[in-house]
Write a protein that holds these residues in place. Sequence first.
Motif, mmCIF file in Angstrom:
data_model
loop_
_atom_site.group_PDB
_atom_site.id
_atom_site.type_symbol
_atom_site.label_atom_id
_atom_site.label_comp_id
_atom_site.label_asym_id
_atom_site.label_seq_id
_atom_site.Cartn_x
_atom_site.Cartn_y
_atom_site.Cartn_z
ATOM 1 N N SER A 57 -0.767 4.529 4.609
ATOM 2 C CA SER A 57 -2.196 4.245 4.463
ATOM 3 C C SER A 57 -2.637 3.008 5.239
ATOM 4 N N VAL A 58 -1.692 2.206 5.722
ATOM 5 C CA VAL A 58 -1.955 1.084 6.626
ATOM 6 C C VAL A 58 -1.072 1.293 7.851
ATOM 7 N N GLN A 65 5.687 -1.444 5.414
ATOM 8 C CA GLN A 65 4.237 -1.370 5.230
ATOM 9 C C GLN A 65 3.649 -2.767 5.245
ATOM 10 N N HIS A 108 -7.150 -5.588 2.073
ATOM 11 C CA HIS A 108 -6.546 -4.258 2.218
ATOM 12 C C HIS A 108 -7.540 -3.283 2.862
ATOM 13 N N PRO A 146 0.813 -1.214 0.000
ATOM 14 C CA PRO A 146 0.000 0.000 0.000
ATOM 15 C C PRO A 146 0.850 1.270 0.000
ATOM 16 N N GLY A 166 -6.734 -1.240 6.335
ATOM 17 C CA GLY A 166 -6.252 0.090 6.018
ATOM 18 C C GLY A 166 -6.996 1.202 6.735
ATOM 19 N N GLY A 195 0.569 -5.351 4.222
ATOM 20 C CA GLY A 195 -0.341 -5.418 3.087
ATOM 21 C C GLY A 195 -0.850 -6.826 2.861
ATOM 22 N N LEU A 210 -9.472 5.655 2.522
ATOM 23 C CA LEU A 210 -8.976 4.763 1.481
ATOM 24 C C LEU A 210 -9.847 4.880 0.234
ATOM 25 N N SER A 250 0.753 7.818 9.901
ATOM 26 C CA SER A 250 -0.511 7.448 9.284
ATOM 27 C C SER A 250 -1.143 8.656 8.585
#
Length: 507
Positions: free
Chosen positions: A195-196, A210, A225, A191, A229, A212, A243, A238
């Motif tokens: 975003s995660v 990250q 995801h 990702p 996420g 994923g 998303l 973060s």
Amino acid sequence: MTALDVNALTALLSAGEVSAVEVTRAHLDRIAADDATLGAYLHVDGNAALAAAAAVDEARAGGAALGPLAGVPVALKDVVVTEGVPTTSGSKILEGWRPPYDATVAERLKSAGTVLLGKTNMDEFAMGSSTENSAYRVTRNPWDPDRIPGGSSGGSSAAVAGHLAPWAIGTDTGGSIRQPAAVTGLVGHKPTYGSVSRYGLIAFSSSLDQAGPMARTVLDAAVLHEAIGGYDRRDSTSIDVPLPRLADAARAGATGDLAGLRIGVVTELGGEGHSDGYEPGVLARFGEALEVLAGLGAEIVPVSCPTFDLALAAYYLIAPSEASSNLARFDGVRFGLRVGDDGSHDLDEVMALTREQGFGPEVKRRIILGTYALSSGYYEAYYGQAQKVRTLISREFAAAFDRTDGAGVDVLVSPTTPTVAFPIGSRVDDPIAMYAADLCTLPASLAGVPAISVPCGLSEGLPVGLQVMAPGLADDRCYRVAAALEAAQDAARGHRLLDELPARTTA
């Protein structure tokens, strides 16, 4: 049931045609039969998994409102902190450690009602491309047990490809989701950085790590995801934005319409004139995949990104430098292994003995590299220069994706790896050759942009992956293009690529 993708499993569970206990038991039986050969898991607690599945069945029978993923089994890479469950990051220095809290990723999967099958094997502290650097066992590729399953998330890739889990969580620092996905015939997505949540992931390189999804289909990866996420206030990196609708993007891509999309083939990553180090079969499958994408309406254009050639060198200065800092906490004092604490050694000696016995060769190598790069007199010459290269790589991505003058592209593509899965033991004594496995995946990691690997055929009976890279926060573009290629190639061959997985002799 172990051969079904998650989309099919959720339909059966929701309709009451199978129970969560039945699905969980089927996977536990498969683990019992095959994991002695594959070595995908480090920890499996069948009783806890069945109890969690029974709780889902009881709630469903009582009419409780459950999410679509309730009762679906999942495997977690052993770098994801999980409350009360042994979490070692593949290292002896954390042997037997049971965390008192959950990582955000684990917490969100529990909230969704998924059932934890176990923790998967990995290269120690995520440092490796083959899962041969685990302190506990070597993991093997379900396509050929004499070959590597990729790394560092090789336990997760072997579990999903070998039908020991329907999907799994991996982590990607320089390609550790995408590369193992490519060599085992899976879909794996890194990702957009931030975003995660990284909260509760045992750190290797904080500016790169990250979590994923790794799954058998693009849609499954998108759904997983979405489950993990989103913004987390406990992670200072973060990103506080929603998303994209990833599953919808996957469904849209599967219709096969890519009209108007411009796809850039990165010249420096296996493009025309840059084939050195790439196996002919990999380049052949990549070329065929480009023809498929063009047939779906996409415009294919070459894009040159010269600084991508420097990504390997820059990464192996930045990541070890951050690792040397992050791993300083493993000192034999606060948690984990402690050696020499018998009264005959002072504190410095206890720390030295603990780190000597607790860390493996690759971790020591990277700590030494990183400490040297950060040392007085060398910081600017090495670490500082590598960060400048990282900035140039980010700028080249931005320029490639700039559509304001109509000349840019929507996504960039390349082979995911230069070769198919290599034999176990063939690169253990050659770190440079091992590092080259991440040649294609490193630029996206350094820039923090999203990238996905999707199967694009076989070379000499082993899977090949195609990588799709998109601008930051445009993960949905990765899923759309990957799903379009997946659907078209599955339709052409009349089945999924994983259906060609050779039969294995169970232990």
